[in-house]
Write an enzyme that holds these catalytic residues in place. Structure first.
Site, PDB file in Angstrom:
ATOM      1  N   GLY B 242       0.826  -1.207   0.000  1.00 19.25           N
ATOM      2  CA  GLY B 242       0.000   0.000   0.000  1.00 19.25           C
ATOM      3  C   GLY B 242       0.853   1.248   0.000  1.00 19.25           C
ATOM      4  N   GLU B 266       4.971  -3.163   1.974  1.00 16.25           N
ATOM      5  CA  GLU B 266       5.637  -2.885   0.701  1.00 16.25           C
ATOM      6  C   GLU B 266       4.974  -1.619   0.200  1.00 16.25           C
ATOM      7  OE1 GLU B 266       5.664  -1.975  -2.539  1.00 16.25           O
ATOM      8  OE2 GLU B 266       4.964  -3.857  -3.420  1.00 16.25           O
ATOM      9  N   CYS B 303       3.779  -0.973  -8.303  1.00 17.78           N
ATOM     10  CA  CYS B 303       4.784  -0.564  -7.306  1.00 17.78           C
ATOM     11  C   CYS B 303       6.141  -0.382  -7.951  1.00 17.78           C
ATOM     12  CB  CYS B 303       4.935  -1.635  -6.222  1.00 17.78           C
ATOM     13  SG  CYS B 303       3.390  -2.152  -5.525  1.00 17.78           S
TER      14      CYS B 303
END
Lengths: 530, 530
Positions: B242, B266, B303
């Site tokens: 998140g 993460e 990400c």
């Protein structure tokens, strides 16, 4: 005669920029010894950290063999200190010569164990997935994984292991093996010992061409110098064997940094011992003798000292209690590591002695000299124990507490209520153990090491040791501070995607030049990559 | 047609004790979908945690094969959800069908990968030191070591991977494989998808006779339900993919518990890409095309999305910049996962657009529909970048920043100033790479994965992956959240001293009944203990 200058060791330099001092004392009497030590200034702290960060850039690229040579050189230098080290260490700690000699050997063996780990080389957990350009829908990349060092590590010397968990102790050896420079905050209870050992490491570093800054050692207060180190931007990890108060304070400070870092604090515990019915009936005498000896070994100054003994009431239990009482009455105390530790021990035992739910079951022999801790065995009930959280806290020293429970259920209930401990010990015959699987199941969740038919004092230094346990016995229940697995406290994994083989670390090159075990596409092998 | 009831999944039960609700929305337009979801009450949170703690006592004793069967059953149930899952997931996330189908396959493969790891069995890192009663001065005890599960794990579903990092995603699969019950805090951006998947896990648990409570799933706010979970005494670990804000808040709460627990957050990063001179000259077009595609893939919602591109000024660099500009102008945006994410993206890019040290180099094609993120490529100098810490923060979405540096030194200086990232990418010929070893050395200390001549988007799920990196890309730089090594986030080692072989876990028994790799007295082997 080794000269003591009382200065900070900052890489290959010595420094004494400050004016405040601390003093070496004879532990048995508290009298001042000849040597004085400068406390580190904040700029000395910064200098050590800066040097460590710079040294890391060189040290991390050293091969396993080169690091092994360094560790072996430290071992050689330690041995070369000879009886002078033993003498001063005994003076500063009040520990007997035979113990300090054994501890020096253990320290040397720890260094050699990590050297062996590095020479073998497979510890890096190398993992290789070979690429496949023809895979659908997407080509599979080549990925290679291994552990590398985290960066500079701060190690706090422990008072109770002035060699094996201090300047060149297990934490330092593991950090060096991982490729991390070390800054030691020397323990102020044995600063002369610290300087002897610190200079031995410095000589080893110089002789084996390690970078300036791979090792530093500072004197000072934990709350000042220690905190400055833990908060320093270049520090990447912290290891300490110490009290709950000290370990927790460092943990909190590390969590609150701009960049939080891991703190591996081994904070000790009460290490419960359980005696199951058949073992109690059959092995009364051995267990009573062994327990009394384990509680009072080294004046009870071990993290794994058993502070709690449980067994069920039975036809035999009173006879066991009486045996235990008798054995305990034959034990002796002795001088403790520091006046502060003795004071805390006396305060702790005095608090128990006046606790209305606690009886004094037995005391060890009264010492003839002052400054000695007096062994004491308390007794309480499972009910009182469950109702008073403070009875779960460790009294560091030769004290323990007996609980005779009314039933197996009460044993299980006490076990379930335990917080994290380093060890739990169970005495049982095979039949006992089979019918107390539920107890073993509970204990497995509470501790790092389960000892069967032995005593928790005595921690084997080997590949399979776990000297750690759930909080509050440590601040990181996933770690061990003894044995080869302790290296992983100071590493992280990194992976390389589609890196040409020649540019990879040797551990990951196609040819497997180091001949290490690797996981190639899921299979454990020493083969080269085809 | 699968029925949606909007209730909490608490073990094998459904519960709707609360009155507050949250609503499923069509991500592309924001319009309400048919389903409503009850937010969990605190007593529902407690019930899920109590059940998880009880279930842990049974689940931790399941064999690797039994846990593998459970994971395989989840995979089967996921596949059985068929196109209905794909349809609702596309609606709730605005992600295209082809992507969601691929993600479902990845999710299934992750579950099967962990099942395979369990069936093979060596992951527990079994270590055995055999005893030696004749050793002097002290007998050597028999010590046996292996990894066991930590206990109940809380998993937060990620918005950007509604299947692969949500209810039955990588964190859940790794925790189950480790022997830990899981409580998922479902992501409120895809609650219907969450319920589909949650019920699939529940069915798999029932069919494979897992204990009630091995899995629960709750709806609610992260700041309320999420925090209640993280603070619950029975919870032993937390995993989240998140934002930095969310991950850091959970980390802080976990550190401040009476018993601190690990948080594996993460939190993403800007994943710098470096183009070295020869590669820039030779592979201009491929790199420009690949970079523009990587930035805008999936509307930049990864990400590992590359948010920073660096290369040196040269005879060729302006031509490359122009190519890149042209490639980027051909990219398209699209609707984002939620209105909140789009809002943050627009705010972030607007802040850059008016920043005096930043130019807009190129924009993607303007979307015809509303609610779409518009790709944008910024440009700044190394000097401006170094002077403005806020430019290092991730803008989640299809934006990136180009820095043309004056020299190699400036490249190294930017690299040295980087904080922790998940990945770093380097485009270089073999000659480039050999002469930029210093850059690779720096990057190795900054990231979990170094990608050569590729792009960081696309994370291979395998034994060798590191999807993690130093803080602030994660809260625990020692961990990975993708690949088989991610199982160690949820384990700790325990050792048994002098335990009769028959009472040991199968992994450690003399006969090696599971035929796993073990380290026996320092040697890697599948042999039995003699």
């Amino acid at each position: 005669m080794i000269r003591i200058d009382g200065k900070q060791i900052i890489g290959f330099d010595a420094s004494a920029a400050g004016s405040e001092k601390l003093f070496s004392r004879k532990a048995a009497t508290g009298e001042l010894l000849a040597h004085q030590f400068f406390k580190a200034t904040e700029s000395e702290v910064n200098a050590a950290c800066e040097k460590a960060a710079t040294a890391f850039q060189v040290f991390r690229k050293k091969s396993g063999i080169e690091k092994a040579v360094f560790l072996e050189a430290i071992a050689t230098e330690l041995v070369a200190l000879g009886s002078e080290l033993i003498t001063v260490c005994c003076l500063e700690t009040a520990l007997p010569e035979v113990r300090i000699e054994a501890e020096r050997n253990r320290t040397v063996n720890q260094l050699l164990m990590f050297a062996g780990l590095l020479r073998e080389g497979s510890w890096v957990d190398a993992r290789i997935e070979t690429g496949d350009a023809s895979r659908n829908p997407l080509p599979k990349p080549d990925i290679r994984y291994m552990h590398v060092g985290l960066g500079p590590v701060v190690v706090f010397g422990a008072s109770n292991f002035p060699l094996a968990f201090s300047v060149a102790g297990g934490d330092t050896a593991a950090a060096f093996a991982a490729g991390c420079p070390v800054i030691v905050k020397a323990h102020s209870a044995h600063p002369t010992t610290g300087e002897f050992v610190g200079k031995a490491i410095r000589r080893a570093a110089e002789k084996t061409h390690m970078p300036d800054g791979v090792f530093s050692m500072l004197h000072g207060e934990g709350t000042v110098t220690g905190m400055q180190l833990v908060r320093h931007v270049h520090v990447k990890s912290v290891a300490i064997t110490g009290s709950f108060t000290a370990g927790k304070a460092l943990f909190d400070a590390a969590c609150r940094r701009d960049v939080p870092i891991p703190v591996y604090a081994e904070m000790g515990s009460t290490n419960p011992v359980f005696i199951l019915p058949e073992a109690l009936r059959i092995n009364k005498e051995t267990i009573a003798k062994g327990f009394a000896a384990s509680v009072t070994l080294g004046v009870g100054q071990f993290c794994t000292n058993p502070g709690l003994l449980l067994y069920e009431e039975s036809n035999e239990s009173e006879a066991f209690t009486q045996l235990l009482k008798r054995e305990f009455e034959h034990t002796s105390g002795g001088p403790m590591l520091t006046a502060g530790i003795l004071g805390a021990y006396e305060k702790g035992t005095a608090r128990y002695a006046v606790h209305e739910g606690i009886q004094v079951l037995a005391c060890g022999k009264q010492s003839t000299t002052e400054n000695c801790a007096h062994p004491v065995l308390f007794r309480t009930t499972a009910e009182v124990f469950a109702g008073h959280q403070e009875l779960s806290e460790e009294i560091f020293g030769p004290a323990s507490m007996v609980i005779e429970t009314a039933s197996k259920d009460e044993i299980l209930s006490v076990a379930s209520g335990l917080s994290g401990h380093l060890t739990a010990t169970v005495h049982g015959t095979e039949r006992d153990l089979a019918s107390y699987r539920d107890l073993l199941d509970i204990l497995e969740q509470k501790v790092g090491r389960i000892v069967i038919n032995g005593f928790p004092t005595g921690v084997e230094v080997c590949h399979a040791m776990v000297h750690g346990g759930p909080y509050p016995s440590t601040t990181d229940g996933r770690s061990t501070s003894v044995g080869t697995a302790s290296i992983f406290r100071f590493t992280r994994a990194v992976c390389y995607q589609n890196m040409p083989s020649a540019l990879l670390p040797a551990e990951l090159q196609n040819e497997n030049p180091l001949n290490i075990w690797r996981l190639i596409n899921g299979l454990q092998t020493k083969e080269r990559v085809l």
